[in-house]
Design a protein around this motif. Structure first.
Motif, PDB file in Angstrom:
ATOM      1  N   PHE A   1      20.497  15.596  23.541  1.00  0.00           N
ATOM      2  CA  PHE A   1      19.220  15.107  23.018  1.00  0.00           C
ATOM      3  C   PHE A   1      18.466  14.321  24.082  1.00  0.00           C
ATOM      4  CE2 PHE A   1      16.648  11.722  21.228  1.00  0.00           C
ATOM      5  CZ  PHE A   1      15.841  12.412  20.335  1.00  0.00           C
ATOM      6  N   MET A   2      19.171  13.451  24.789  1.00  0.00           N
ATOM      7  CA  MET A   2      18.518  12.629  25.800  1.00  0.00           C
ATOM      8  C   MET A   2      18.000  13.475  26.956  1.00  0.00           C
ATOM      9  SD  MET A   2      18.284   9.696  24.652  1.00  0.00           S
ATOM     10  CE  MET A   2      17.493   9.133  26.150  1.00  0.00           C
ATOM     11  N   ARG A   3      18.717  14.530  27.323  1.00  0.00           N
ATOM     12  CA  ARG A   3      18.226  15.406  28.398  1.00  0.00           C
ATOM     13  C   ARG A   3      16.929  16.093  27.990  1.00  0.00           C
ATOM     14  NH1 ARG A   3      23.769  16.827  29.067  1.00  0.00           N
ATOM     15  NH2 ARG A   3      23.460  18.810  27.989  1.00  0.00           N
ATOM     16  N   ILE A   4      16.881  16.557  26.748  1.00  0.00           N
ATOM     17  CA  ILE A   4      15.660  17.203  26.252  1.00  0.00           C
ATOM     18  C   ILE A   4      14.529  16.182  26.145  1.00  0.00           C
ATOM     19  CG2 ILE A   4      14.621  18.388  24.280  1.00  0.00           C
ATOM     20  CD1 ILE A   4      17.376  19.615  23.715  1.00  0.00           C
ATOM     21  N   ALA A   5      14.849  14.984  25.636  1.00  0.00           N
ATOM     22  CA  ALA A   5      13.826  13.951  25.459  1.00  0.00           C
ATOM     23  C   ALA A   5      13.194  13.557  26.787  1.00  0.00           C
ATOM     24  CB  ALA A   5      14.435  12.732  24.778  1.00  0.00           C
ATOM     25  N   ARG A   6      14.017  13.434  27.830  1.00  0.00           N
ATOM     26  CA  ARG A   6      13.478  13.042  29.139  1.00  0.00           C
ATOM     27  C   ARG A   6      12.487  14.064  29.682  1.00  0.00           C
ATOM     28  NH1 ARG A   6      18.676  10.455  29.932  1.00  0.00           N
ATOM     29  NH2 ARG A   6      19.641  12.433  30.516  1.00  0.00           N
ATOM     30  N   LYS A   7      12.637  15.321  29.288  1.00  0.00           N
ATOM     31  CA  LYS A   7      11.691  16.353  29.722  1.00  0.00           C
ATOM     32  C   LYS A   7      10.412  16.344  28.872  1.00  0.00           C
ATOM     33  CE  LYS A   7      15.314  19.481  31.409  1.00  0.00           C
ATOM     34  NZ  LYS A   7      15.965  20.813  31.237  1.00  0.00           N
ATOM     35  N   VAL A   8      10.561  15.990  27.596  1.00  0.00           N
ATOM     36  CA  VAL A   8       9.422  16.026  26.675  1.00  0.00           C
ATOM     37  C   VAL A   8       8.518  14.802  26.832  1.00  0.00           C
ATOM     38  CG1 VAL A   8       8.763  15.988  24.223  1.00  0.00           C
ATOM     39  CG2 VAL A   8      10.644  17.462  24.999  1.00  0.00           C
ATOM     40  N   ILE A   9       9.110  13.641  27.079  1.00  0.00           N
ATOM     41  CA  ILE A   9       8.351  12.384  27.079  1.00  0.00           C
ATOM     42  C   ILE A   9       7.163  12.391  28.053  1.00  0.00           C
ATOM     43  CG2 ILE A   9       8.502   9.930  27.694  1.00  0.00           C
ATOM     44  CD1 ILE A   9      11.310   9.944  26.402  1.00  0.00           C
ATOM     45  N   PRO A  10       7.293  12.825  29.318  1.00  0.00           N
ATOM     46  CA  PRO A  10       6.112  12.821  30.199  1.00  0.00           C
ATOM     47  C   PRO A  10       4.968  13.691  29.674  1.00  0.00           C
ATOM     48  CG  PRO A  10       8.134  13.091  31.471  1.00  0.00           C
ATOM     49  CD  PRO A  10       8.512  13.242  30.042  1.00  0.00           C
ATOM     50  N   TRP A  11       5.308  14.855  29.093  1.00  0.00           N
ATOM     51  CA  TRP A  11       4.281  15.719  28.527  1.00  0.00           C
ATOM     52  C   TRP A  11       3.612  15.057  27.325  1.00  0.00           C
ATOM     53  CZ3 TRP A  11       2.404  19.850  30.906  1.00  0.00           C
ATOM     54  CH2 TRP A  11       3.183  20.467  31.896  1.00  0.00           C
TER      55      TRP A  11
ATOM     56  N   VAL B   1      11.596   7.575  23.026  1.00  0.00           N
ATOM     57  CA  VAL B   1      12.093   6.419  23.786  1.00  0.00           C
ATOM     58  C   VAL B   1      12.918   5.515  22.876  1.00  0.00           C
ATOM     59  CG1 VAL B   1      11.412   4.317  24.998  1.00  0.00           C
ATOM     60  CG2 VAL B   1      10.225   6.464  25.473  1.00  0.00           C
ATOM     61  N   ALA B   2      12.416   5.271  21.661  1.00  0.00           N
ATOM     62  CA  ALA B   2      13.117   4.381  20.730  1.00  0.00           C
ATOM     63  C   ALA B   2      14.460   4.956  20.295  1.00  0.00           C
ATOM     64  CB  ALA B   2      12.238   4.112  19.507  1.00  0.00           C
ATOM     65  N   ILE B   3      14.528   6.278  20.067  1.00  0.00           N
ATOM     66  CA  ILE B   3      15.802   6.904  19.722  1.00  0.00           C
ATOM     67  C   ILE B   3      16.785   6.759  20.881  1.00  0.00           C
ATOM     68  CG2 ILE B   3      16.969   9.078  19.185  1.00  0.00           C
ATOM     69  CD1 ILE B   3      14.475   9.969  17.705  1.00  0.00           C
ATOM     70  N   GLY B   4      16.297   6.956  22.101  1.00  0.00           N
ATOM     71  CA  GLY B   4      17.147   6.765  23.280  1.00  0.00           C
ATOM     72  C   GLY B   4      17.694   5.356  23.353  1.00  0.00           C
ATOM     73  N   ASN B   5      16.850   4.364  23.050  1.00  0.00           N
ATOM     74  CA  ASN B   5      17.315   2.975  23.041  1.00  0.00           C
ATOM     75  C   ASN B   5      18.373   2.751  21.961  1.00  0.00           C
ATOM     76  OD1 ASN B   5      15.539   2.366  25.101  1.00  0.00           O
ATOM     77  ND2 ASN B   5      13.950   1.583  23.744  1.00  0.00           N
TER      78      ASN B   5
END
Length: 240
Positions: free
Chosen positions: A10-20, A218-222
């Motif tokens: 999930f975190m790998r996917i999130a890191r790619k989605v967040i900048p977009w 970001v909040a889910i990652g935290n």
């Protein structure tokens, strides 16, 4: 959804989605604010005051959307035991509460020149105020228990019971006589608002949505990081 049950994936996917998501937030909000504040016409009845709509209406939409998302996540946690569902609901709640507060605050500012008062206890405003209380109640549950499993169980109940209020908010202007204007965008027969106002409004709504997506990821990652730290501490205590 089970693919996203793995926190590391999930975190790998999130890191790619967040900048977009941030880029689309800036693009949509920038275009929406320009068109809404500088390019769209003033209303023939409300004058320049109508421009509050471009902040108020998307905030109200997002307050409803986020709560529904919390209820869906809570149902997934309850039924399917999805490991990240509670984290998703918990992470969304502060943002949903912020959207709800922004909706109530801007609605009050808009209502003063239109209705001659900051607040009336009509159906739409009252049901939105109840939604705000539900958000605060949900957040309070997480703070009330040291045991995250007990907090999660009660928080699911609050989210699922409270979702009953969502259709009341949506259809309150149709079911009761209120000062609040009826729906002009999401309604049977299509939007009744002019395209010069509709497009900035939709761009603002998209901007709010991408803004929520970015912050939510970001909040889910935290929350995932906090869980890992808590688990490591418990293991350390158990080792001693």
């Amino acid at each position: 959804m089970q693919i996203l049950a793995n926190p590391n994936l999930f975190m790998r996917i999130a890191r790619k989605v967040i900048p977009w998501a941030w880029a689309l937030t800036i693009l949509c909000l920038g275009a929406g604010l320009y068109l809404g504040l500088l390019d769209s016409p003033a209303d023939y009845q409300q004058g320049e005051t109508v421009r509050i709509m471009y902040v108020h209406v998307p905030a109200a939409w997002m307050a409803l959307f986020v709560y529904v998302m919390m209820a869906v996540a809570s149902a997934m946690a309850l039924v399917f035991r999805h490991p990240l569902a509670d984290a998703a609901a918990k992470a969304a709640a502060p943002m949903g509460a912020a959207f709800c507060f922004l909706s109530l605050a801007t609605g009050s500012i808009w209502g003063k020149p239109m209705w001659g008062t900051w607040w009336v206890w009509d159906a739409r405003l009252t049901s939105m105020f109840v939604l705000m209380l539900l958000y605060l109640g949900y957040l309070a549950v997480w703070k009330a228990f040291d045991d995250p499993h007990r907090a999660a169980g009660l928080a699911r109940v609050v989210a699922l019971v409270g979702v009953i209020n969502i259709p009341i908010v949506k259809f309150s202007v149709d079911w009761w006589n209120t000062l609040h204007q009826p729906a002009s965008v999401v309604k049977m027969g299509g939007p009744s608002i002019d395209s010069s106002m509709l497009w900035p409004l939709l761009l603002m709504a998209l901007g709010y949505t991408f803004f929520f997506i970015a912050l939510h990821l970001v909040a889910i990652g935290n929350e995932i990081t906090a869980r890992k730290i808590r688990t490591a501490r418990l293991k350390a205590i158990g080792a001693h």
